[in-house]
Design a protein around this motif. Structure first.
Motif, mmCIF file in Angstrom:
data_model
loop_
_atom_site.group_PDB
_atom_site.id
_atom_site.type_symbol
_atom_site.label_atom_id
_atom_site.label_comp_id
_atom_site.label_asym_id
_atom_site.label_seq_id
_atom_site.Cartn_x
_atom_site.Cartn_y
_atom_site.Cartn_z
ATOM 1 N N TYR A 293 1.044 -1.459 0.018
ATOM 2 C CA TYR A 293 -0.012 0.303 -0.141
ATOM 3 C C TYR A 293 0.709 1.419 0.372
ATOM 4 O O TYR A 293 1.912 1.660 0.744
ATOM 5 C CB TYR A 293 -1.127 0.222 1.494
ATOM 6 N N LEU A 294 0.646 2.204 -0.982
ATOM 7 C CA LEU A 294 0.849 3.407 -0.994
ATOM 8 C C LEU A 294 0.069 5.179 0.460
ATOM 9 O O LEU A 294 -1.350 4.559 -0.443
ATOM 10 C CB LEU A 294 1.555 3.916 -2.031
ATOM 11 N N VAL A 295 0.758 5.224 0.951
ATOM 12 C CA VAL A 295 0.138 7.019 1.438
ATOM 13 C C VAL A 295 -0.171 7.460 1.458
ATOM 14 O O VAL A 295 1.431 8.244 1.171
ATOM 15 C CB VAL A 295 -0.006 5.926 3.428
ATOM 16 N N ARG A 296 -0.358 8.497 0.303
ATOM 17 C CA ARG A 296 -0.656 9.752 0.171
ATOM 18 C C ARG A 296 -0.800 10.420 1.197
ATOM 19 O O ARG A 296 -2.497 10.834 1.394
ATOM 20 C CB ARG A 296 -0.779 9.656 -1.791
ATOM 21 N N ALA A 297 0.067 11.670 1.350
ATOM 22 C CA ALA A 297 -0.331 12.492 2.507
ATOM 23 C C ALA A 297 -1.349 13.642 1.917
ATOM 24 O O ALA A 297 -0.715 13.883 1.177
ATOM 25 C CB ALA A 297 1.474 12.653 2.989
ATOM 26 N N VAL A 298 -2.035 13.938 2.777
ATOM 27 C CA VAL A 298 -2.957 15.041 2.788
ATOM 28 C C VAL A 298 -2.103 16.563 4.215
ATOM 29 O O VAL A 298 -1.737 17.600 3.783
ATOM 30 C CB VAL A 298 -3.966 14.779 2.700
ATOM 31 N N GLU A 299 -1.252 15.496 5.419
ATOM 32 C CA GLU A 299 -0.950 15.937 6.510
ATOM 33 C C GLU A 299 0.118 15.404 7.062
ATOM 34 O O GLU A 299 0.746 14.603 7.119
ATOM 35 C CB GLU A 299 -2.130 16.720 7.381
ATOM 36 N N VAL A 300 1.231 15.979 7.362
ATOM 37 C CA VAL A 300 2.447 15.624 7.989
ATOM 38 C C VAL A 300 2.869 16.430 9.427
ATOM 39 O O VAL A 300 3.102 17.724 8.724
ATOM 40 C CB VAL A 300 4.120 15.215 6.888
ATOM 41 N N GLU A 301 3.413 15.980 10.514
ATOM 42 C CA GLU A 301 3.463 16.688 11.410
ATOM 43 C C GLU A 301 4.956 16.358 11.966
ATOM 44 O O GLU A 301 5.058 15.143 12.082
ATOM 45 C CB GLU A 301 2.793 16.852 12.529
ATOM 46 N N PHE A 302 5.666 17.297 11.874
ATOM 47 C CA PHE A 302 6.778 16.815 12.687
ATOM 48 C C PHE A 302 6.765 17.819 14.378
ATOM 49 O O PHE A 302 6.699 18.911 14.275
ATOM 50 C CB PHE A 302 8.056 17.768 11.356
ATOM 51 N N ARG B 231 5.429 21.597 17.524
ATOM 52 C CA ARG B 231 4.830 20.929 16.525
ATOM 53 C C ARG B 231 4.419 21.863 14.834
ATOM 54 O O ARG B 231 3.962 22.865 14.711
ATOM 55 C CB ARG B 231 3.703 20.051 16.908
ATOM 56 N N LEU B 232 5.170 21.108 13.872
ATOM 57 C CA LEU B 232 5.163 22.342 12.660
ATOM 58 C C LEU B 232 4.651 21.306 12.101
ATOM 59 O O LEU B 232 4.665 19.773 11.457
ATOM 60 C CB LEU B 232 6.587 22.632 12.246
ATOM 61 N N VAL B 233 3.380 21.564 11.354
ATOM 62 C CA VAL B 233 2.726 20.707 10.686
ATOM 63 C C VAL B 233 2.037 21.464 8.935
ATOM 64 O O VAL B 233 2.742 22.180 9.112
ATOM 65 C CB VAL B 233 1.147 20.515 10.939
ATOM 66 N N LEU B 234 2.564 20.152 7.600
ATOM 67 C CA LEU B 234 2.554 20.679 6.399
ATOM 68 C C LEU B 234 1.332 19.911 6.640
ATOM 69 O O LEU B 234 1.038 18.935 6.681
ATOM 70 C CB LEU B 234 3.751 20.145 6.080
ATOM 71 N N LEU B 235 0.568 20.781 5.324
ATOM 72 C CA LEU B 235 -1.111 20.422 4.984
ATOM 73 C C LEU B 235 -0.800 20.919 3.385
ATOM 74 O O LEU B 235 0.140 21.828 2.873
ATOM 75 C CB LEU B 235 -1.560 21.404 6.186
ATOM 76 N N SER B 236 -1.564 19.982 2.321
ATOM 77 C CA SER B 236 -1.402 20.132 1.683
ATOM 78 C C SER B 236 -2.411 21.966 0.925
ATOM 79 O O SER B 236 -3.224 21.412 1.835
ATOM 80 C CB SER B 236 -2.290 18.587 0.860
ATOM 81 N N ARG B 237 -1.911 21.893 0.343
ATOM 82 C CA ARG B 237 -2.910 23.433 0.235
ATOM 83 C C ARG B 237 -3.964 23.085 -0.584
ATOM 84 O O ARG B 237 -5.070 23.919 -0.262
ATOM 85 C CB ARG B 237 -2.003 24.534 -1.210
ATOM 86 N N ASP B 238 -4.168 21.903 -1.609
ATOM 87 C CA ASP B 238 -5.704 21.766 -1.719
ATOM 88 C C ASP B 238 -6.538 20.348 -0.945
ATOM 89 O O ASP B 238 -7.970 20.701 -0.921
ATOM 90 C CB ASP B 238 -5.842 21.600 -3.254
ATOM 91 N N GLY B 239 -5.696 20.211 -0.322
ATOM 92 C CA GLY B 239 -6.792 19.390 0.641
ATOM 93 C C GLY B 239 -6.664 17.828 -0.279
ATOM 94 O O GLY B 239 -6.820 17.051 0.736
#
Length: 224
Positions: free
Chosen positions: A178-187, A198-206
């Motif tokens: 399985y490939l998990v394509r991310a919409v949010e990645v938190e460091f 907590r720095l969170v990267l969010l996909s701009r278009d969701g």
């Protein structure tokens, strides 16, 4: 038993600021993963996979087997509880915890089945015993005893003898990736007094975005 409420660990004063963030999620993940390996983390690719199936939520530890611009890769029996849950609801969460560096990476995204050729190439790279185990275990299903499982393993070793060739045990048709394509990645970086970064990267278009495309993500700092 020790009282868990009295357990205290000070995570130190290592900070993780916006200026420290790499240009894209993939590069930042690779940095932290390498640091976890260098710190002596016993199994740095262990991660929790959380799913929501017809019978409700569940979580288990699996192993990360790849990460690239597309997303995060794992492999499993595709008749298992986790696979049934993914078929029901492909939105999943991943969590990698590295105690040695007091860091976590939390991912939310969408799981999809990997191409069969990619699964077979990975399966051929596994040790002989692991390839046999993939055939032997009807993952998540009840079994009367451990002896029954070991007997099935012995039968499969006779069916697929170890010749030293990657092709001596083919990939089971019900086993895959399985490939998990991310919409949010938190460091997440642990800090003293529980004032974690907590720095969170969010996909701009969701929708799932390429992990190597910094422009596809927006940054959000969250309170601990």
């Amino acid at each position: 038993m020790e009282d868990p409420a009295q357990r205290r660990v000070d995570y130190g004063d290592r900070s993780f600021d916006e200026a420290d963030l790499a240009a894209c999620p993939l590069e930042q993940f690779q940095r932290w993963y390498s640091a976890a390996v260098d710190s002596g983390e016993p199994e740095p690719n262990a991660m929790t996979l959380a799913t929501a199936g017809p019978d409700g939520p569940s979580a288990r530890t699996v192993l990360l087997k790849g990460v690239d611009a597309r997303g995060f890769v794992l492999y499993t029996n595709q008749r298992s509880r986790k696979a049934r849950a993914i078929a029901h609801e492909p939105r999943v969460a991943l969590l990698l915890v590295w105690h040695g560096t007091h860091r976590q990476v939390a991912v939310r995204g969408r799981a999809e089945v990997l191409p069969r050729a990619e699964t077979e190439a990975y399966f051929a790279s596994r040790p002989y015993g692991s390839r046999i185990g993939a055939w032997a275990s009807e993952q998540s299903e009840p079994i009367a005893s451990a002896a029954g499982l070991h007997e099935r393993e012995a039968q499969l070793r006779r069916r697929f003898p170890d010749t030293g060739s990657p092709g001596d045990v083919p990939a089971p048709p019900h086993w895959g990736g399985y490939l998990v394509r991310a919409v949010e990645v938190e460091f997440w970086q642990g800090r003293t007094s529980r004032l974690h970064d907590r720095l969170v990267l969010l996909s701009r278009d969701g929708s799932p975005a390429a992990l190597d495309d910094g422009a596809a993500w927006r940054l959000e700092r969250r309170q601990p």
